[in-house]
Design an enzyme around this catalytic site. Structure first.
Site, short mmCIF file in Angstrom:
data_model
loop_
_atom_site.label_atom_id
_atom_site.label_comp_id
_atom_site.label_asym_id
_atom_site.label_seq_id
_atom_site.Cartn_x
_atom_site.Cartn_y
_atom_site.Cartn_z
N SER A 1 -72.81 16.48 88.42
CA SER A 1 -71.38 16.59 88.90
C SER A 1 -71.40 15.90 90.32
O SER A 1 -70.65 15.07 90.87
CB SER A 1 -70.68 17.86 88.69
OG SER A 1 -70.52 18.01 87.27
N ASN B 1 -72.94 28.37 61.99
CA ASN B 1 -73.55 28.83 63.42
C ASN B 1 -74.79 29.67 63.00
O ASN B 1 -74.64 30.47 61.92
CB ASN B 1 -72.61 29.61 64.40
CG ASN B 1 -73.13 29.95 65.56
OD1 ASN B 1 -73.91 28.99 66.31
ND2 ASN B 1 -73.11 31.26 66.09
N LYS C 1 -67.36 30.30 83.39
CA LYS C 1 -66.12 29.83 82.66
C LYS C 1 -65.32 30.80 82.38
O LYS C 1 -63.89 30.45 82.62
CB LYS C 1 -66.60 28.70 81.89
CG LYS C 1 -67.20 27.52 82.15
CD LYS C 1 -67.42 26.60 81.09
CE LYS C 1 -68.13 25.37 81.46
NZ LYS C 1 -68.35 24.18 80.35
N ILE D 1 -73.34 17.14 71.72
CA ILE D 1 -72.79 17.36 73.12
C ILE D 1 -73.84 17.36 74.17
O ILE D 1 -73.54 17.52 75.42
CB ILE D 1 -71.81 18.46 73.48
CG1 ILE D 1 -72.21 19.85 73.13
CG2 ILE D 1 -70.59 18.24 72.26
CD1 ILE D 1 -71.25 20.83 73.69
N ASN E 1 -62.93 25.17 83.46
CA ASN E 1 -63.78 24.57 84.06
C ASN E 1 -63.68 23.85 85.27
O ASN E 1 -64.53 22.94 85.88
CB ASN E 1 -64.61 23.54 83.08
CG ASN E 1 -63.98 22.23 82.74
OD1 ASN E 1 -62.50 22.39 82.72
ND2 ASN E 1 -64.54 21.25 82.50
N ASP F 1 -62.92 20.66 79.27
CA ASP F 1 -64.08 20.19 78.39
C ASP F 1 -63.77 19.63 76.88
O ASP F 1 -64.25 18.61 76.50
CB ASP F 1 -65.03 21.48 78.30
CG ASP F 1 -66.04 21.68 79.30
OD1 ASP F 1 -66.17 20.73 80.15
OD2 ASP F 1 -66.20 22.99 79.55
N GLY G 1 -73.91 13.54 74.48
CA GLY G 1 -73.05 14.34 75.26
C GLY G 1 -72.64 13.65 76.56
O GLY G 1 -71.80 14.46 77.27
N VAL H 1 -73.30 33.69 62.01
CA VAL H 1 -71.90 33.40 61.28
C VAL H 1 -70.90 33.93 61.61
O VAL H 1 -69.65 33.64 61.55
CB VAL H 1 -72.07 33.26 59.81
CG1 VAL H 1 -72.20 34.70 59.12
CG2 VAL H 1 -71.26 32.13 59.19
N GLY I 1 -70.28 28.75 70.40
CA GLY I 1 -70.31 29.27 71.85
C GLY I 1 -69.19 28.86 72.48
O GLY I 1 -68.04 28.21 71.97
N GLY I 2 -69.11 28.75 73.89
CA GLY I 2 -68.10 28.48 74.71
C GLY I 2 -67.84 26.98 74.58
O GLY I 2 -66.46 26.70 74.42
P1 NAP Z 1 -73.21 29.25 74.73
O1 NAP Z 1 -71.66 29.60 75.13
O2 NAP Z 1 -74.32 29.96 75.02
O3 NAP Z 1 -73.46 28.96 73.32
C1 NAP Z 1 -74.82 28.50 72.50
C2 NAP Z 1 -74.56 28.24 71.13
O4 NAP Z 1 -76.02 27.62 70.66
C3 NAP Z 1 -74.14 29.21 70.25
O5 NAP Z 1 -73.59 28.88 69.10
C4 NAP Z 1 -75.59 29.78 69.82
O6 NAP Z 1 -75.88 30.53 68.43
C5 NAP Z 1 -76.55 28.69 69.82
N1 NAP Z 1 -77.73 28.87 69.99
C6 NAP Z 1 -78.32 29.19 71.20
N2 NAP Z 1 -79.90 29.55 71.05
C7 NAP Z 1 -80.03 29.18 69.66
C8 NAP Z 1 -81.39 29.29 68.72
N3 NAP Z 1 -82.61 29.46 69.43
N4 NAP Z 1 -81.19 29.00 67.52
C9 NAP Z 1 -79.80 28.51 66.87
N5 NAP Z 1 -78.76 28.53 67.66
C10 NAP Z 1 -78.91 29.00 68.95
O7 NAP Z 1 -73.39 27.63 75.38
P2 NAP Z 1 -72.42 26.48 75.40
O8 NAP Z 1 -71.88 26.63 76.77
O9 NAP Z 1 -71.50 26.44 74.25
O10 NAP Z 1 -73.23 25.17 75.63
C11 NAP Z 1 -73.87 24.72 74.53
C12 NAP Z 1 -74.54 23.33 74.78
O11 NAP Z 1 -73.51 22.42 75.13
C13 NAP Z 1 -75.64 23.43 75.79
O12 NAP Z 1 -76.66 22.70 75.29
C14 NAP Z 1 -74.86 22.60 76.82
O13 NAP Z 1 -75.60 21.95 77.81
C15 NAP Z 1 -73.86 21.81 76.09
N6 NAP Z 1 -72.87 21.44 76.93
C16 NAP Z 1 -72.49 20.24 77.16
C17 NAP Z 1 -71.43 19.73 77.68
C18 NAP Z 1 -71.32 18.15 78.32
O14 NAP Z 1 -70.21 18.03 79.10
N7 NAP Z 1 -71.75 17.27 77.55
C19 NAP Z 1 -70.34 20.67 78.36
C20 NAP Z 1 -70.63 22.05 77.75
C21 NAP Z 1 -72.09 22.37 77.24
P3 NAP Z 1 -75.51 32.26 68.55
O15 NAP Z 1 -74.08 32.35 68.56
O16 NAP Z 1 -75.98 32.56 67.19
O17 NAP Z 1 -76.00 32.57 69.63
#
Ligand code: NAP
Length: 279
Positions: free
Chosen positions: A17, A150, A66, A218, A87, A102, A241, A153, A128-129
């Site tokens: 950023s 997910n 967040k 993403i 965000n 987002d 992403g 689930v 997730g978030g």
């Molecule tokens: P988060 O809230 O921590 O959610 C993580 C997600 O990944 C949950 O669905 C989780 O499943 C799953 N997960 C994590 N470890 C896992 C594993 N070992 N096996 C299977 N599933 C797993 O994170 P978030 O903020 O949503 O971010 C998720 C991703 O999006 C990250 O890679 C982040 O860098 C990316 N992102 C990109 C942008 C962009 O601008 N491009 C913006 C935001 C985020 P469970 O519910 O089962 O734990």
């Protein structure tokens, strides 16, 4: 004196950023500077008070703050309140107003390469978030059918229960989603699987993916995750992403300055930094 903008998170050293926004400030002649601050959770309230005291013009908020930041803000935009995450913060006459760009950034990025029809059949991988922001924003925009799969689930079920917008959704176990993959036009990958330390993994098998499906991940570092490589091999169209990252940043920049910036320029700035080639 320059206006100050920032991003807070922990970890934060990897954030693209500052490079992206400082480039835009320079390009548009805005006398401002954007800085990344590592803020640990126990210091979040103090950091926000400090930002108030110094009159910061605006800031971005990333993992893990967040949701936690909401009680420390003066006003929350209705969509950000529904999503339950902020965000982007704007300082309006001393009041901190929280937004979520987002989900809308994701949709704008997707629509720059894909025609989003309301009757699409969508599979969202992850609960997730980031998935929450994308799911609520897509549902709000009128997309009628979005299933969620997910690892846990129950979290997908909870997301569906909490969605305030009308949308047909089922929480689907991963194996079931894999078996029924051919029914989806658009597959959106939002888990952390595909980035370090899970770069050699894909969250689901794409064996049953239709060759005319569109797969969007993403994650943007790496630019082409394992699931995107597999989707490409199946003949599907793909998107990483970077567009989401660029468009959420563009929407934040617009809230701060009133200028909707050149997203191609932003993309090139980040791509140069990542040293990569767009997939
Ligand atoms: P988060 O809230 O921590 O959610 C993580 C997600 O990944 C949950 O669905 C989780 O499943 C799953 N997960 C994590 N470890 C896992 C594993 N070992 N096996 C299977 N599933 C797993 O994170 P978030 O903020 O949503 O971010 C998720 C991703 O999006 C990250 O890679 C982040 O860098 C990316 N992102 C990109 C942008 C962009 O601008 N491009 C913006 C935001 C985020 P469970 O519910 O089962 O734990």
């Amino acid at each position: 004196m320059k206006d100050l903008y920032a991003v807070i998170g922990d970890p934060i050293a990897h954030s693209m950023s500052p490079i992206m926004h400082n480039h835009l400030f320079q390009f548009y002649g805005v006398d401002a500077h954007y800085h990344a601050f590592k803020v640990e959770t126990e210091n979040l309230k103090a950091a926000i008070n400090g930002f108030k005291a110094i009159g910061i013009a605006g800031f971005n908020v990333t993992v893990p703050h967040k949701m936690k930041i909401i009680p420390f803000l003066d006003e929350i935009d209705p969509l950000a309140r529904e999503i339950g995450a902020v965000n982007t913060v704007v300082n309006r006459d001393g009041k901190f107003i929280g937004y979520n760009t987002d989900g809308s950034g994701y949709l704008k990025g997707l629509s720059s390469v894909y025609d989003i029809q309301k009757d699409l059949s969508v599979l969202l991988i992850g609960a997730g978030g980031a998935a929450r922001g994308i799911y609520f924003t897509m549902a709000q925009s009128g997309v009628e059918h979005i299933d969620i799969t997910n690892r846990t689930v129950e979290k997908a079920e909870q997301l569906i229960e909490e969605c305030p917008y009308a949308v047909q959704s089922n929480a689907v176990p991963l194996k079931e989603a894999e078996a029924d993959l051919s029914q989806y036009d658009l597959v959106i990958q939002t888990t952390s699987i595909g980035m370090s330390p899970y770069m050699d993994r894909s969250p689901i098998s794409l064996q049953n993916l239709c060759s005319n499906a569109f797969v969007s991940d993403i994650i943007y570092n790496p630019l082409t995750t394992k699931i995107l490589h597999q989707a490409k091999e199946k003949g599907a169209k793909i998107q990483n992403g970077l567009d989401m990252f660029v468009f959420q940043g563009a929407l934040a920049f617009e809230k701060w300055t009133g200028i909707f910036p050149d997203t191609d320029r932003m993309k090139n700035t980040v791509l140069t930094q990542l040293g990569g080639i767009q997939c």
